[in-house]
Write an enzyme that holds these catalytic residues in place. Structure first.
Site, short mmCIF file in Angstrom:
data_model
loop_
_atom_site.label_atom_id
_atom_site.label_comp_id
_atom_site.label_asym_id
_atom_site.label_seq_id
_atom_site.Cartn_x
_atom_site.Cartn_y
_atom_site.Cartn_z
N ARG A 79 0.85 -1.19 0.00
CA ARG A 79 0.00 0.00 0.00
C ARG A 79 0.89 1.24 0.00
O ARG A 79 1.68 1.44 0.92
CB ARG A 79 -0.92 0.00 1.23
CG ARG A 79 -1.74 1.27 1.36
CD ARG A 79 -2.66 1.24 2.56
NE ARG A 79 -3.41 2.50 2.68
CZ ARG A 79 -3.25 3.36 3.68
NH1 ARG A 79 -2.38 3.11 4.66
NH2 ARG A 79 -3.95 4.49 3.70
N HIS A 123 -2.83 11.04 0.47
CA HIS A 123 -2.34 10.78 1.82
C HIS A 123 -1.70 12.07 2.34
O HIS A 123 -0.51 12.14 2.62
CB HIS A 123 -1.32 9.63 1.81
CG HIS A 123 -1.05 9.03 3.17
ND1 HIS A 123 -1.15 7.69 3.45
CD2 HIS A 123 -0.66 9.62 4.33
CE1 HIS A 123 -0.82 7.47 4.72
NE2 HIS A 123 -0.52 8.63 5.28
N GLU A 168 -7.40 8.77 5.91
CA GLU A 168 -7.66 9.41 7.19
C GLU A 168 -8.07 10.88 7.09
O GLU A 168 -7.34 11.78 7.55
CB GLU A 168 -6.44 9.27 8.09
CG GLU A 168 -6.07 7.86 8.36
CD GLU A 168 -5.02 7.72 9.45
OE1 GLU A 168 -4.38 8.71 9.81
OE2 GLU A 168 -4.86 6.60 9.96
N ASN A 293 -7.39 2.04 9.78
CA ASN A 293 -6.08 2.19 10.41
C ASN A 293 -6.30 2.17 11.92
O ASN A 293 -7.03 3.02 12.44
CB ASN A 293 -5.42 3.51 9.99
CG ASN A 293 -5.10 3.54 8.52
OD1 ASN A 293 -5.21 2.53 7.83
ND2 ASN A 293 -4.69 4.70 8.01
N TYR A 295 -4.35 1.86 15.75
CA TYR A 295 -3.10 1.91 16.52
C TYR A 295 -3.33 1.72 18.01
O TYR A 295 -2.53 1.10 18.70
CB TYR A 295 -2.37 3.23 16.28
CG TYR A 295 -1.75 3.30 14.90
CD1 TYR A 295 -2.48 3.74 13.80
CD2 TYR A 295 -0.44 2.88 14.69
CE1 TYR A 295 -1.93 3.78 12.53
CE2 TYR A 295 0.13 2.92 13.42
CZ TYR A 295 -0.62 3.37 12.35
OH TYR A 295 -0.08 3.41 11.09
N GLU A 353 -3.48 0.04 8.08
CA GLU A 353 -2.31 0.42 8.89
C GLU A 353 -2.47 -0.12 10.30
O GLU A 353 -3.54 -0.02 10.88
CB GLU A 353 -2.13 1.95 9.00
CG GLU A 353 -1.70 2.65 7.74
CD GLU A 353 -1.54 4.15 7.96
OE1 GLU A 353 -1.73 4.90 6.99
OE2 GLU A 353 -1.26 4.58 9.10
C1 LIG Z 1 -3.80 8.93 14.81
O1 LIG Z 1 -3.24 7.71 14.39
C2 LIG Z 1 -3.56 7.43 13.06
O2 LIG Z 1 -4.39 6.31 12.96
C3 LIG Z 1 -2.36 7.27 12.22
C4 LIG Z 1 -1.10 6.77 12.51
N1 LIG Z 1 -0.39 6.90 11.34
C5 LIG Z 1 -1.20 7.48 10.41
N2 LIG Z 1 -2.39 7.67 10.95
C6 LIG Z 1 -0.80 7.91 9.03
O3 LIG Z 1 -1.67 7.35 8.06
C7 LIG Z 1 0.66 7.57 8.76
O4 LIG Z 1 1.09 8.43 7.71
C8 LIG Z 1 1.48 7.71 10.05
O5 LIG Z 1 2.87 7.59 9.80
C9 LIG Z 1 1.01 6.61 11.03
C10 LIG Z 1 1.86 6.52 12.30
O6 LIG Z 1 1.65 7.66 13.07
#
Ligand SMILES: CO[C@H](O)c1c[n+]2c([nH]1)[C@H](O)[C@@H](O)[C@H](O)[C@H]2CO
Length: 449
Positions: A79, A123, A168, A293, A295, A353
């Site tokens: 991706r 992005h 996002e 995505n 985290y 992600e």
């Molecule tokens: C607020 O967290 C988000 O889900 C998020 C985390 N992340 C992201 N979005 C972005 O899509 C990536 O470009 C970042 O590098 C990556 C790591 O920070």
């Protein structure tokens, strides 16, 4: 007791993800126009340590080497995102053939090594020329985006099986228009709703363009962070509901339901416009998949001083936190996927992600850099996926964030998410232990977990 089997469904898609400004470098090479991130990164004080994407991982020149790294992992898919301003330097009109050619060469290199390209059109790196014309605050951007999307579909859809319109939109509006921490660095509660709405209008227009020209799949990627109340006090429960609507429903609802949750008017008050009903005929389009995505989670309490949500996250005792301040909470991934299916129906989903930034002592043994905390994070979250699949979630694949250590936006190069360590002085790539584990997971379709 026998070990639980984590074997994933046959055909499960295993990948890794990056984005253009974070890895490519050469942002103005071969006729590319500047993006808002090129400008933001060169604005003093905006970036940690003054880091920029001028070189990053030098992927624009080293992409063949990086495809070899993907092949070594056994990736099914990759991706990546397309820098809009490489292809359309002014954002609309004139196409830059050398910019288009880079992505065509990247796609061919991926296909030559049996790796499926998964292209994200936007992005975060909006062409600066469009920002000069109002950017996401200008309703015309829905047409500008559809024009760009059509250029890309005509050029690459014969070889790209999966497309996403946006990555996002929440981060773009919260970081770029409300709090100002990200490009284009605005701080306005009146601009944020307009940008949010136009992002979803543009995504809908891009999907409509795909239906006219595309032959494969298109979707949209949302960040979802499940919210849990700090207590059962009514004010904390209400704050949690607002935080959930603001981050997790604000964009998926107009895209998939054709409406906004009522909490947004509650949050923004007079700054939340009454958008024209016809707009939702554009924002709501049939998608072939949704990318999520994930985290971390947030535990939320009422905070009358916090703007605009009147809600604030509460750090949890005795929990592991990553370098970006995110709690390791794999149950939140399972909860996110089951919630998403319950609210939006049985739409095919990808985790587009998931990953973690931890400090790894630069100890390399047998050519591998040990990263036990990141390896533990991966194991836990793949286990959480397996629970979601067992609960009936239509999960089609997983993309690890990220293939390479890269530019973590305004945090610079200090936060390292990569499966491969990058020495930014020499551009040497070194596999981490997590890369080795991920390769085994892919080869065994999860059975090694
Ligand atoms: C607020 O967290 C988000 O889900 C998020 C985390 N992340 C992201 N979005 C972005 O899509 C990536 O470009 C970042 O590098 C990556 C790591 O920070």
């Amino acid at each position: 007791m026998s070990r639980p089997s984590f074997r994933f469904p046959d055909g499960f898609h295993w990948g890794a993800a990056t984005s253009a400004y974070q890895i490519e470098g050469s942002p103005l090479a071969d006729g590319a126009g500047p993006s808002i991130w090129q400008r933001f990164a060169h604005t003093p004080g905006m970036m940690a340590n003054g880091d920029t994407g001028d070189v990053a991982c030098d992927h624009y020149r080293r992409y063949r080497e990086d495809v070899q790294l993907m092949k070594a992992l056994g990736l099914h898919g990759y991706r990546f995102s397309i820098n809009w301003a490489r292809v359309l330097p002014e954002g609309t009109g004139r196409v830059n053939p050398k910019g288009l050619d880079f992505y065509s060469r990247l796609v061919d290199e991926l296909l030559e090594h049996g790796i499926a390209p998964n292209a994200t059109l936007f992005h975060w790196d909006l062409p600066a020329a469009l920002d000069d014309r109002g950017g996401w605050l200008n309703r015309d951007i829905a047409h500008w985006f559809a024009e760009y999307a059509e250029v890309m579909f005509k050029a690459l859809d014969d070889r790209v099986p999966r497309w996403s319109t946006l990555n996002e939109p929440w981060v773009v509006t919260d970081g770029g228009y409300l709090h100002g921490a990200l490009a284009p660095g605005h701080r306005s509660k009146y601009e944020a709703p307009l940008a949010a709405h136009n992002l979803m209008r543009a995504s809908g227009a891009g999907i409509q363009a795909y239906r006219a020209h595309g032959r494969h799949e298109i979707g949209v990627v949302f960040n979802i962070e499940p919210k849990y109340p700090h207590s059962d006090r009514a004010e904390d429960v209400a704050a949690t509901r607002r935080a959930h609507a603001y981050m997790n429903q604000q964009f998926a609802d107009p895209a998939l339901l054709g409406s906004y949750p009522p909490e947004l008017k509650e949050i923004f008050g007079d700054a939340w416009p009454d958008f024209p009903a016809d707009d939702f005929k554009l924002t709501k389009q049939k998608v072939d998949f949704v990318g999520i995505n994930y985290y971390t989670r947030a535990v939320v309490k009422h905070d009358p001083n916090q703007y605009p949500l009147q809600a604030t996250p509460v750090r949890q005792p005795n929990r592991t936190y990553t370098e970006t301040g995110w709690e390791v909470f794999e149950q939140g991934l399972t909860d996110t996927l089951t919630w998403f299916k319950q609210r939006y129906g049985d739409i095919p989903l990808y985790i587009t992600e998931n990953g973690s930034a931890f400090y790894d002592p630069p100890v390399v043994e047998n050519g591998v850099l040990d990263d036990p905390l990141r390896t533990s994070y991966l194991r836990k979250h793949l286990g959480a996926l397996h629970k979601a699949i067992a609960a009936g979630v239509n999960l089609k694949g997983y993309y690890a964030w990220s293939l390479l250590d890269n530019l973590e936006w305004s945090l610079g190069f200090s936060k390292r998410f990569g499966l491969y360590h990058v020495d930014f002085a020499t551009q040497q790539r070194t596999p981490k232990a997590t890369a080795k584990l991920y390769a085994q997971v892919i080869a065994s379709n999860g059975s090694v977990l």
